[in-house]
Enzyme design. Structure first.
Site, PDB file in Angstrom:
ATOM      1  N   CYS A  75       0.874  -1.162  -0.063  1.00 61.45           N
ATOM      2  CA  CYS A  75       0.033  -0.063  -0.068  1.00 61.45           C
ATOM      3  C   CYS A  75       0.729   1.142  -0.160  1.00 61.45           C
ATOM      4  O   CYS A  75       1.808   1.491   0.593  1.00 61.45           O
ATOM      5  CB  CYS A  75      -0.979  -0.006   1.259  1.00 61.45           C
ATOM      6  SG  CYS A  75      -1.788   1.478   1.436  1.00 61.45           S
ATOM      7  N   HIS A  86      -7.324   2.674   2.644  1.00 66.16           N
ATOM      8  CA  HIS A  86      -6.954   3.802   1.934  1.00 66.16           C
ATOM      9  C   HIS A  86      -7.285   3.947   0.567  1.00 66.16           C
ATOM     10  O   HIS A  86      -7.473   4.947  -0.107  1.00 66.16           O
ATOM     11  CB  HIS A  86      -5.419   3.642   2.097  1.00 66.16           C
ATOM     12  CG  HIS A  86      -4.739   4.006   3.086  1.00 66.16           C
ATOM     13  ND1 HIS A  86      -3.941   3.040   3.831  1.00 66.16           N
ATOM     14  CD2 HIS A  86      -5.047   5.022   4.173  1.00 66.16           C
ATOM     15  CE1 HIS A  86      -3.497   3.705   5.131  1.00 66.16           C
ATOM     16  NE2 HIS A  86      -4.009   4.696   5.372  1.00 66.16           N
ATOM     17  N   HIS A 135      -8.815 -29.424 -12.511  1.00 69.22           N
ATOM     18  CA  HIS A 135      -9.299 -30.370 -11.810  1.00 69.22           C
ATOM     19  C   HIS A 135      -8.553 -30.894 -10.854  1.00 69.22           C
ATOM     20  O   HIS A 135      -7.342 -30.874 -11.070  1.00 69.22           O
ATOM     21  CB  HIS A 135      -9.763 -31.615 -12.913  1.00 69.22           C
ATOM     22  CG  HIS A 135     -10.403 -32.904 -12.201  1.00 69.22           C
ATOM     23  ND1 HIS A 135     -11.851 -32.722 -11.559  1.00 69.22           N
ATOM     24  CD2 HIS A 135     -10.192 -34.239 -12.148  1.00 69.22           C
ATOM     25  CE1 HIS A 135     -12.415 -33.988 -11.372  1.00 69.22           C
ATOM     26  NE2 HIS A 135     -11.337 -34.757 -11.774  1.00 69.22           N
ATOM     27  N   CYS A 155       0.546   2.773   3.604  1.00 69.85           N
ATOM     28  CA  CYS A 155       0.777   2.276   5.033  1.00 69.85           C
ATOM     29  C   CYS A 155       1.516   0.746   4.418  1.00 69.85           C
ATOM     30  O   CYS A 155       2.067   0.717   3.459  1.00 69.85           O
ATOM     31  CB  CYS A 155      -0.664   1.716   5.472  1.00 69.85           C
ATOM     32  SG  CYS A 155      -1.629   0.409   4.809  1.00 69.85           S
ATOM     33  N   CYS A 158      -4.624  -0.212  -0.039  1.00 67.02           N
ATOM     34  CA  CYS A 158      -5.294  -1.227   0.909  1.00 67.02           C
ATOM     35  C   CYS A 158      -6.890  -1.138   0.802  1.00 67.02           C
ATOM     36  O   CYS A 158      -7.433   0.008   0.819  1.00 67.02           O
ATOM     37  CB  CYS A 158      -4.739  -1.456   2.263  1.00 67.02           C
ATOM     38  SG  CYS A 158      -4.929  -0.021   3.088  1.00 67.02           S
TER      39      CYS A 158
END
Length: 772
Positions: free
Chosen positions: A210, A243, A731, A213, A230
């Site tokens: 971020c 944010h 699968h 932060c 974030c």
């Protein structure tokens, strides 16, 4: 006779209910087992609670609740061509050849010989025949539903309405999964007119953080200016600091895509303006603006570069053991399950009730999208942890302690910490492949063929020794943004991990999935010689060594984002938190970072961030030397931590036990209290501790982490394999060693394995060997 049955029903009429809108009617599967209307005993639906029960469980429900009236549903399969009914056990036809081989008396049975081994019950040769009736317990009086009109008029009308409503009700599972198919996201009104800034921003394929932060998870890329921020905070402690939303409020840039969800099929896009998940038809173009290439992968998916296709075909054939005549097995421990993602199969036991239970409230696992097996394993562990309070925890057999050693490269001082884990993640070092020259030659030929638009050469699979994977696991790794308490500044740091304890069952994940430099998600095509017997004793942790000096117990200084605007803070929420005993500044910070959304959310933010670096506001009354202490040295927990927990209503003795058991981590201590109600966990350690070959046994304090330590020697007994290029497609197949032989579980098909592909697995399961 009808009048007599009517008289029998009269006392129970108040208990017979009509399902209303929103009621879930479990008429497809027993809530306790996999019994269904197709089962031999059919299914009993309670006419009061609308819960479904198999024959073995309906009596228990009657005794426990006193509910007496049930609708009995029975479905049989009728063969149109010969006009004879076939009971459900005809679905076991694939196993008849095996029975005939084992039992000579069945070899000449013409009725068995006439049943095809691969019957398709969706074809025109078969049809379903349904039967419904009311059953009154405990005497099992039966009233066929077509005969209800023969009952007295008032009884007949009421019962008919209730029965018709039950029979016409939608499946309970369809109501549980509305997000899967009923509420598809709509195209955003901003998608076509979105204007992107030409600011030169390029997004790398990994290492995101971020911009405001330290968050490295739940990150969103704004499609206008390329900001990585974030997401919002969630009640379970996950998420971020909001944010991305804050950035929208400042700029009005409406669309963002969640990093980590980008695949050739699309990505998770959110519109802040429309306040919902949306579709972006131009997502590939919008991502390419920031250097994220989806179109290249789409081109490969469409077949223009066929070297992406053939490895998958080969992988599918090898893992499923295609082309081999596998002997079918059945019975206890050899039962397959229906593939819920394949609507063409009505064959096998349905796990819908299990899926509804374990996925409730989870946005991914409750959907019909395929998920990663490793993430699902940890989700199951989390569910078991939350629902085992005051009882023996089954997940303890997987639980072990990891010792992490962090060293400051400049001061050479170290810090030892421990954390709980449930699986061992092994890297796949391609550079250690034993056929490296062959891989280099193939890559050169592939690039040449791609440039000249020629057919690609036959793909080459990397062969990596298991020992190289273990070696890569033990190698030191760099610690991003490391703050050295010895230097009281950021510095280079390295981290190594070792086993502080060994679990009873060891789960090993091979890290096969990665991103290319062009953002193309890919699965590494590797073969690893996984051993049947594994000895990890040399990876036992040793703790602080002679001559090593520990890093000081100091917390880094708080660095708050610069903001010239005075933040708006809900002072009433701040005071509610302060009354619980939290420091005032910590309360204000929590309310601010949760967007003034109330005291409850702010309280959870405090708990989630209690021990993060930089949260010294939450420990303002602690001495620097005791900020993170403690229990291994026998010291008392910090008094302010005790005060915080006791202010919530917990006893002082219980609080101290919880803090000692969790190294004074408030979040873990709170969880410990809820999972150990008013008593220590006296069974935290097994007797295996007494027989451990450990050079540093964990503290035997009964309030410590729940581990079952023992020798680090194991034997392989199962593995899960994935086929496909992404965890969101493809699968899964499972191989299990039972009674000395390998068995393959492939949806509803269970067979003896001829060539178990142990080198192509994704998740491996080992059990600990005894000391003898």
């Amino acid at each position: 006779m009808a009048a007599d049955l009517g008289e029998l029903l009269v006392p129970y009429m108040p208990t017979i209910k009509v399902p209303k809108t929103g009621d879930r009617v479990y008429k497809d599967e027993c809530v306790f087992s996999f019994d269904s209307p197709e089962s031999e005993g059919g299914l009993y639906v309670c006419m009061n609670t609308f819960l479904g029960f198999g024959r073995e469980h309906v009596e228990r429900h009657y005794r426990k609740t006193g509910q007496s009236v049930y609708m009995h549903l029975k479905r049989t399969i009728k063969e149109v061509r010969v006009a004879t009914e076939i009971p459900l056990f005809a679905l076991l036809n694939p196993y008849i050849s095996g029975l005939q081989q084992e039992s000579p008396s069945l070899k000449n049975d013409s009725s068995l010989a006439n049943l095809e081994l691969n019957c398709d019950f969706n074809c025109d040769d078969y049809e379903y025949e349904d039967e419904a009736k009311l059953v009154i317990f405990p005497d099992h009086f039966e009233i066929p539903l077509p005969n209800i009109e023969e009952l007295p008029a008032l009884v007949s009308e009421c019962v008919t309405i209730a029965c018709d409503a039950v029979l016409s009700a939608s499946s309970a599972f369809r109501k549980r999964e509305p997000d899967s198919w009923e509420e598809e996201p709509q195209v955003s009104k901003h998608a076509r007119s979105l204007r992107q800034q030409d600011n030169g921003v390029r997004i790398p394929p990994s290492g995101w953080k971020c911009a405001k932060c330290e968050m490295r998870e739940n990150l969103w890329l704004n499609l206008t200016d390329g900001s990585v921020l974030c997401g919002k905070w969630f009640f379970d402690g996950s998420g971020g600091n909001g944010h991305a939303l804050e950035h929208y409020r400042e700029t009005n840039f409406p669309l963002a895509v969640r990093l980590g969800t980008i695949t050739p099929d699309g990505a998770d896009v959110y519109s802040f303006d429309e306040e919902e998940a949306v579709l972006d038809p131009h997502i590939a173009e919008h991502l390419a603006h920031f250097g994220i290439d989806m179109l290249q992968m789409q081109k490969r998916e469409n077949g223009h570069v066929d070297n992406e296709v053939r490895p998958r075909v080969t992988e599918w054939e090898v893992i499923q053991e295609s082309g081999l005549k596998l002997k079918a097995v059945y019975g206890s421990g050899y039962t397959g399950i229906r593939n819920l993602g394949n609507s063409l199969l009505e064959i096998g036991i349905s796990p819908r009730m299990f899926k509804a239970l374990v996925s409730k409230g989870h946005p991914e696992f409750s959907s019909n999208r395929q998920q990663d097996a490793q993430e699902f394993f940890l989700h199951i562990i989390n569910l078991v942890e939350r629902n085992s309070a005051g009882a023996e925890n089954p997940s303890d057999v997987f639980r072990f302690l990891v010792e992490e050693r962090i060293q400051c490269c400049q001061s050479r001082k170290v810090r030892y910490t421990q954390r709980v884990d449930y699986l061992m993640q092994l890297p796949t070092p391609i550079e250690a492949a034993t056929n490296r020259e062959e891989l280099i030659a193939y890559e050169a030929k592939r690039q040449e063929a791609e440039e000249n638009l020629r057919t690609s050469p036959e793909p080459v699979r990397a062969k990596i020794p298991f020992t190289a994977c273990v070696q890569a696991f033990t190698e030191p790794e760099n610690v991003p943004d490391f703050w050295s308490s010895a230097l009281q500044a950021k510095s280079a740091g390295i981290k190594t991990s070792r086993f502080a304890s060994f679990p009873e069952y060891l789960v090993v994940q091979i890290k096969k999935f990665t991103f290319g430099v062009d953002w193309v998600p890919k699965k590494l095509d590797v073969s690893i010689d996984m051993p049947d017997f594994l000895d990890l004793s040399r990876l036992r942790a040793t703790g602080l060594q002679a001559g090593e000096e520990e890093l000081p117990d100091l917390t880094p200084p708080i660095v708050l984002p610069e903001d010239t605007r005075a933040p708006e803070i809900d002072e009433s929420a701040v005071m509610q938190l302060a009354e619980m005993g939290f420091p005032l500044e910590a309360c204000r910070k929590a309310v601010y970072y949760t967007g003034n959304m109330g005291a409850e959310m702010a309280f959870n933010w405090i708990i989630a961030h209690m021990e993060e670096p930089g949260e010294a506001l939450l420990a303002e009354r602690r001495g620097a030397a005791t900020s993170h202490i403690c229990s291994s040295r026998g010291g008392a927990p910090p008094e302010d931590s005790v005060a915080i927990l006791t202010s919530m209503g917990f006893s002082r003795a219980q609080t101290i036990r919880a803090l000692k058991a969790t190294n004074s981590n408030l979040e873990r201590a709170l969880d410990w209290i809820f999972t150990h109600p008013d008593k220590p966990n006296d069974n935290a350690f097994s007797n295996a501790n007494m027989n451990s070959d450990s050079t540093l046994s964990p503290d035997l304090d009964p309030t410590g982490p729940r581990i079952k330590d023992g020798p680090g020697r194991y034997e392989l007994f199962a593995f899960i394999s994935h086929m496909g290029t992404s965890t969101m497609s493809g699968h899964y197949v499972c191989h299990i060693k039972k009674e000395g032989r390998w068995v393959i579980y492939n949806d509803h098909k269970v067979c003896l394995s001829e060539r178990p592909p142990k080198d192509l697995g994704y998740i491996y399961f080992y059990h600990r060997l005894s000391c003898s």
